[in-house]
Design an enzyme around this catalytic site. Structure first.
Site, PDB file in Angstrom:
ATOM      1  N   LYS A 145       0.986  -1.095   0.131  1.00  0.00           N
ATOM      2  CA  LYS A 145       0.130  -0.217   0.113  1.00  0.00           C
ATOM      3  C   LYS A 145       0.666   1.382  -0.149  1.00  0.00           C
ATOM      4  O   LYS A 145       2.036   1.013   0.564  1.00  0.00           O
ATOM      5  CB  LYS A 145      -1.413  -0.262   0.786  1.00  0.00           C
ATOM      6  N   GLU A 213      -3.722   4.519  17.791  1.00  0.00           N
ATOM      7  CA  GLU A 213      -2.179   5.360  18.576  1.00  0.00           C
ATOM      8  C   GLU A 213      -2.170   6.092  18.743  1.00  0.00           C
ATOM      9  O   GLU A 213      -2.603   7.472  18.691  1.00  0.00           O
ATOM     10  CB  GLU A 213      -2.404   5.579  16.699  1.00  0.00           C
ATOM     11  N   ASP A 232      -4.864   6.660   4.492  1.00  0.00           N
ATOM     12  CA  ASP A 232      -3.793   5.346   5.554  1.00  0.00           C
ATOM     13  C   ASP A 232      -4.742   4.740   6.079  1.00  0.00           C
ATOM     14  O   ASP A 232      -3.719   3.807   5.795  1.00  0.00           O
ATOM     15  CB  ASP A 232      -3.179   7.265   5.943  1.00  0.00           C
ATOM     16  N   HIS A 237      -6.809  -0.433   5.773  1.00  0.00           N
ATOM     17  CA  HIS A 237      -7.293  -1.741   7.685  1.00  0.00           C
ATOM     18  C   HIS A 237      -8.904  -1.459   8.053  1.00  0.00           C
ATOM     19  O   HIS A 237      -8.684  -2.766   8.303  1.00  0.00           O
ATOM     20  CB  HIS A 237      -6.367  -0.982   8.747  1.00  0.00           C
TER      21      HIS A 237
HETATM   22  C1  BG6 Z   1      -0.024   1.678   8.227  1.00  0.00           C
HETATM   23  C2  BG6 Z   1      -0.565   3.084   8.250  1.00  0.00           C
HETATM   24  O1  BG6 Z   1      -0.408   1.111   6.994  1.00  0.00           O
HETATM   25  O2  BG6 Z   1      -0.157   1.008   9.275  1.00  0.00           O
HETATM   26  C3  BG6 Z   1       0.644   4.721   9.609  1.00  0.00           C
HETATM   27  O3  BG6 Z   1       0.292   3.989   7.210  1.00  0.00           O
HETATM   28  C4  BG6 Z   1      -0.312   2.831  10.233  1.00  0.00           C
HETATM   29  O4  BG6 Z   1       0.223   5.094   9.512  1.00  0.00           O
HETATM   30  C5  BG6 Z   1       0.036   1.823  10.813  1.00  0.00           C
HETATM   31  O5  BG6 Z   1       0.840   4.024  11.757  1.00  0.00           O
HETATM   32  C6  BG6 Z   1      -0.053   1.225  11.900  1.00  0.00           C
HETATM   33  O6  BG6 Z   1       0.032   0.000  11.176  1.00  0.00           O
HETATM   34  P1  BG6 Z   1       0.187  -1.182  13.094  1.00  0.00           P
HETATM   35  O7  BG6 Z   1       0.441  -2.125  12.897  1.00  0.00           O
HETATM   36  O8  BG6 Z   1       1.210  -0.364  14.020  1.00  0.00           O
HETATM   37  O9  BG6 Z   1      -1.054  -0.970  14.256  1.00  0.00           O
END
Ligand code: BG6
Length: 482
Positions: A145, A213, A232, A237
């Site tokens: 991505k 986050e 993003d 996700h």
């Molecule tokens: C990424 C995003 O795809 O996923 C980020 O670009 C984000 O902005 C990240 O912080 C979060 O992933 P994880 O695995 O830390 O939850």
């Protein structure tokens, strides 16, 4: 389970993702004994490195970013022996023939090309893999991505790739699908008799999906400012989580059966009403600069937080709201899905004025502290009559399953091994990605047309006040972020 021998070429092999995730992840698989003898990893990039310099770079990356249990037996040096490097110009002809000579012409060796580069290079690389004869009937390509920034660009990327590779050769990564607990969603739903009969509009009041986050966008401001939380996080996700929670049971756990069902969910999503979306942007606080400072754009209207309410227009979910929210610089790191069930249809107990009506809730914690809690109503102990109280029936996976539950492969490790195995279940199909953009595009276009200004929120909070109101207006409450 060991996999076949492979030649894995990583384009962008000196880049950030390769150093942080892909190479340390491969090293962990090597330590776990999953990389067979004769597996080879070839870094390919524009930098003028030789094999030794690439090995040094990978050693440093693993020292800096490697995670998990220390590697027993097999040493880092053994892993570095599996590496090679070739200088390749993605936009020119240099290096391609030499790279081809490095690859083994053996039908027992899986050949995979990882495009760990910006989407602007996907087409160029795919074309050169063909024109220089590196691609074979069975070789695989892995793409990262962002897969485009809207429907038009995603279609163009799909079309570029489709000129050179069949869909069953293309592995589009959404690393959320590689997370252990995300896969567990399917096990919980379809491996138990308890949940599925209740998993519908008759019994479910609403569903919440939170991916909060604590990190800021520092260091990634330039990319993030053009993207925002919708592109993003939500388009990929959160949509994937929504699909896994809402999809019909696939007839079997096979790539197309699963992806067909996910696609139906995305296609059934209704357009989102503008007053059902709250965008936010974090201010400065707690010693951390504001979003605008990190983005180096004092006038930025990009959102670092989003909360929205959406609906899936199908038989199962008619009338059930799904509330999604995600943001940076929030109170805690917490990814969780909560299924809030309706109250019992008739209460035989007197509910005092001001007392809550009790509902069962199922909280699925994706990270951290992976596990599940079911809120159950019982009698409050004591002589005070039949008063009800809700208590948690709690399961933390690491406690229930022991230390093995803690040492699972991280998302990238698992997904790369799935590429070698040829299993596409946890990868997005081209039509899925396009359908997701088709849903998000009008939302983004609406903001642009209205010059929508995101609401400021304090760092370390749960997002803007309006996000709380989004649920309060419906007589509901977000789960606390903690
Ligand atoms: C990424 C995003 O795809 O996923 C980020 O670009 C984000 O902005 C990240 O912080 C979060 O992933 P994880 O695995 O830390 O939850």
């Amino acid at each position: 389970i060991p996999v076949d021998r492979f030649d894995l070429v990583i384009f962008g092999g000196t880049g950030d993702l390769a150093r942080r995730k892909i190479l340390p992840g491969l090293y962990r698989r090597f330590c776990a004994g999953q990389m067979p003898d004769g597996a080879r990893i070839i870094g390919a990039a524009r930098s003028d490195l030789d094999r030794g310099a690439f090995q040094d770079m990978v050693r440093d990356a693993i020292t800096e970013f490697g995670t998990g249990a220390p590697c027993e037996g097999a040493t880092l040096d053994d892993f570095l022996e599996t590496l090679d490097y070739m200088r390749v110009d993605a936009r020119g002809e240099d290096g391609w023939d030499a790279l081809k000579d490095m690859l083994r012409d053996d039908s027992d060796v899986v050949r995979a090309f990882y495009f760990s580069v910006g989407p602007g290079l996907f087409g160029d690389i795919a074309a050169r893999l063909q024109s220089h004869g590196l691609a074979t009937e069975d070789s695989r390509v892995v793409v990262e991505k962002p897969f485009g920034r809207d429907l038009g660009s995603a279609r163009a990327l799909n079309a570029d790739l489709a000129q050179h590779f069949r869909e069953d050769q293309i592995y589009r990564i959404d690393h959320y699908l590689g997370k252990e607990t995300v896969q567990n969603l399917m096990a919980v739903r379809f491996g138990n008799v308890l949940f599925e009969p209740l998993w519908n509009a008759q019994f479910v009041d609403h569903i919440q999906i939170t991916v909060a986050e604590t990190v800021s966008v520092e260091g990634r401001g330039a990319y993030y400012d053009k993207s925002g939380a919708m592109r993003d996080m939500v388009q990929n996700h959160l949509m994937q989580l929504l699909c896994l929670i809402a999809m019909e049971p696939p007839s079997r756990f096979d790539p197309d059966a699963v992806r067909d069902e996910k696609l139906k969910v995305i296609r059934a999503l209704a357009p989102v009403e503008p007053h059902h979306i709250v965008r936010g942007q974090y201010e400065a606080g707690g010693g951390v600069a504001s979003y605008r400072d990190h983005a180096e754009n004092p006038k930025s209207f990009t959102e670092s937080f989003i909360a929205l309410r959406c609906h899936i227009e199908n038989w199962r979910w008619a009338g059930v709201p799904f509330y999604l929210r995600t943001g940076k610089r929030m109170k805690a790191r917490m990814s969780e899905i909560t299924v809030v069930f309706k109250p019992t249809r008739h209460s035989i107990f007197d509910i005092g004025e001001g007392e809550d009506v009790h509902s069962n809730m199922l909280h699925i914690r994706l990270q951290p502290n992976e596990g599940m809690t079911l809120d159950v109503t019982i009698k409050e102990p004591g002589p005070g009559g039949m008063r009800l109280v809700t208590v948690p029936l709690d399961m933390t996976f690491s406690e229930a399953l022991g230390p093995e539950a803690e040492d699972v492969p991280d998302a990238y490790e698992r997904l790369i091994m799935d590429v070698i195995r040829g299993n596409q279940t946890l990868f997005m199909r081209g039509d899925e990605v396009e359908a997701a953009w088709a849903w998000t595009d009008p939302i983004i276009a609406g903001w642009e047309a209205r010059a929508d200004v995101p609401k400021p929120y304090e760092p370390g909070s749960s997002g803007p006040e309006d996000a709380l109101m989004l649920m309060h207006r419906d007589g509901r409450r977000w789960r606390e972020i903690k």
